[in-house]
Design a protein around this motif. Structure first.
Motif, short mmCIF file in Angstrom:
data_model
loop_
_atom_site.label_atom_id
_atom_site.label_comp_id
_atom_site.label_asym_id
_atom_site.label_seq_id
_atom_site.Cartn_x
_atom_site.Cartn_y
_atom_site.Cartn_z
N MET A 1 0.83 -1.19 0.00
CA MET A 1 0.00 0.00 0.00
C MET A 1 0.87 1.26 0.00
N MET A 2 1.96 1.27 0.77
CA MET A 2 2.82 2.45 0.83
C MET A 2 3.40 2.75 -0.55
N ARG A 3 3.76 1.71 -1.29
CA ARG A 3 4.31 1.91 -2.63
C ARG A 3 3.27 2.56 -3.53
N THR A 4 2.02 2.13 -3.41
CA THR A 4 0.93 2.70 -4.21
C THR A 4 0.73 4.17 -3.87
N LEU A 5 0.78 4.52 -2.59
CA LEU A 5 0.66 5.92 -2.19
C LEU A 5 1.81 6.76 -2.74
N ILE B 1 -4.38 16.01 -1.19
CA ILE B 1 -4.73 14.93 -0.28
C ILE B 1 -4.59 13.61 -1.03
N ALA B 2 -3.88 12.67 -0.42
CA ALA B 2 -3.66 11.35 -1.02
C ALA B 2 -4.46 10.32 -0.22
N SER B 3 -5.42 9.68 -0.86
CA SER B 3 -6.23 8.70 -0.15
C SER B 3 -5.38 7.45 0.12
N ASN B 4 -5.83 6.65 1.05
CA ASN B 4 -5.06 5.46 1.43
C ASN B 4 -4.96 4.42 0.31
N ASP B 5 -5.77 4.55 -0.74
CA ASP B 5 -5.66 3.60 -1.86
C ASP B 5 -4.69 4.09 -2.93
N GLY B 6 -4.12 5.28 -2.75
CA GLY B 6 -3.15 5.80 -3.71
C GLY B 6 -3.68 6.89 -4.63
N THR C 1 -10.19 30.15 -3.80
CA THR C 1 -11.12 29.91 -4.90
C THR C 1 -10.49 28.87 -5.81
N VAL C 2 -11.09 27.69 -5.87
CA VAL C 2 -10.53 26.59 -6.67
C VAL C 2 -10.74 26.90 -8.15
N GLN C 3 -9.63 26.85 -8.91
CA GLN C 3 -9.65 27.10 -10.35
C GLN C 3 -9.32 25.85 -11.16
N ARG C 4 -8.49 24.99 -10.58
CA ARG C 4 -8.08 23.76 -11.26
C ARG C 4 -8.07 22.61 -10.26
N LEU C 5 -8.26 21.43 -10.78
CA LEU C 5 -8.19 20.23 -9.97
C LEU C 5 -7.28 19.25 -10.69
N LEU C 6 -6.32 18.71 -9.96
CA LEU C 6 -5.47 17.65 -10.49
C LEU C 6 -5.85 16.37 -9.77
N PHE C 7 -6.11 15.31 -10.53
CA PHE C 7 -6.53 14.04 -9.94
C PHE C 7 -5.73 12.91 -10.55
N THR C 8 -5.09 12.14 -9.68
CA THR C 8 -4.39 10.93 -10.10
C THR C 8 -5.10 9.74 -9.48
N PRO C 9 -5.75 8.90 -10.28
CA PRO C 9 -6.40 7.71 -9.72
C PRO C 9 -5.34 6.70 -9.26
N ALA C 10 -5.74 5.83 -8.36
CA ALA C 10 -4.83 4.79 -7.89
C ALA C 10 -4.37 3.93 -9.06
N VAL C 11 -3.10 3.58 -9.06
CA VAL C 11 -2.54 2.73 -10.10
C VAL C 11 -2.53 1.30 -9.58
N ALA C 12 -2.99 0.36 -10.40
CA ALA C 12 -3.02 -1.04 -9.99
C ALA C 12 -1.62 -1.51 -9.63
N GLU C 13 -1.50 -2.17 -8.50
CA GLU C 13 -0.21 -2.70 -8.06
C GLU C 13 0.27 -3.75 -9.05
N ASP C 14 1.51 -3.67 -9.43
CA ASP C 14 2.13 -4.61 -10.37
C ASP C 14 3.50 -4.98 -9.80
N PRO C 15 3.61 -6.18 -9.22
CA PRO C 15 4.88 -6.56 -8.57
C PRO C 15 6.06 -6.64 -9.54
N ASP C 16 5.78 -6.73 -10.84
CA ASP C 16 6.86 -6.81 -11.83
C ASP C 16 7.34 -5.44 -12.30
N ALA C 17 6.61 -4.38 -11.96
CA ALA C 17 6.98 -3.03 -12.41
C ALA C 17 7.77 -2.33 -11.30
N ASP C 18 8.80 -1.61 -11.70
CA ASP C 18 9.55 -0.84 -10.70
C ASP C 18 8.80 0.47 -10.41
#
Length: 172
Positions: free
Chosen positions: A1-5, A67-72, A92-109
């Motif tokens: 989980m820490m790696r995903t975050l 803010i980074a959710s616990n799922d990454g 006043t919020v003008q832009r939003l950046l959103f990175t969805p959680a990336v699926a864990e892949d044990p073969d990827a660095d």
């Protein structure tokens, strides 16, 4: 989980840095506490609320709360930071950046997972507001809510501790 975050946050920091490259940083605050509400793309994600929040400020009065959710997944609310009135300030919020959680892949660095996360990061126009008080106050809070691409993103956070990283002596 820490790696995903780490992957999600690294991707958002990199894309956020690219998007805001023309802005001079003033400071960054790392805020610890309790997240009591989190909504990402209209979905209640309060169960994934983190214990840490990041605030980045720029010398041109722009700022962001990340803010980074616990799922990454990572969300950044970026916009114009207004002067505080009493103990309350608004962004006043003008832009939003959103990175969805990336699926864990044990073969990827870590670098490959970060590239995948960066490729999925959205940087979109948003309409909303963050209201917050000084985290040193006893009854402090940070609340952000924004609408981007027809979906709601929001969180409520109460700080218990914070650390400010001074980036050149320009702390307000």
């Amino acid at each position: 989980m820490m790696r995903t975050l780490l992957v999600g946050f690294a991707a958002l920091c990199a894309t956020g840095a690219m998007a805001q490259a023309q802005r001079e940083l003033s400071y960054m605050a790392i805020i610890s506490g309790t997240c009591s509400q989190l909504t990402i793309e209209d979905e209640d994600r309060t169960a994934d609320c983190p214990a840490t929040l990041f605030n980045t400020a720029y010398v041109d009065n722009h700022s962001s709360f990340r803010i980074a959710s616990n799922d990454g997944s990572v969300v950044s609310f970026f916009g114009y930071d207004h002067a505080a009135e009493g103990d309350v300030a608004n962004l006043t919020v003008q832009r939003l950046l959103f990175t969805p959680a990336v699926a864990e892949d044990p073969d990827a660095d870590l670098a490959e997972l970060t590239r995948r996360a960066m490729a999925s990061t959205k940087d979109v126009e948003a309409v909303g507001e963050c209201e917050y008080t000084n985290p040193a106050l006893r009854d402090n809070y940070i609340r952000c809510e924004a609408l981007a691409e027809g979906k709601t993103y929001s969180f409520t956070f109460h700080a218990s501790d914070f650390e400010v990283v001074d980036l050149g002596g320009r702390i307000r």
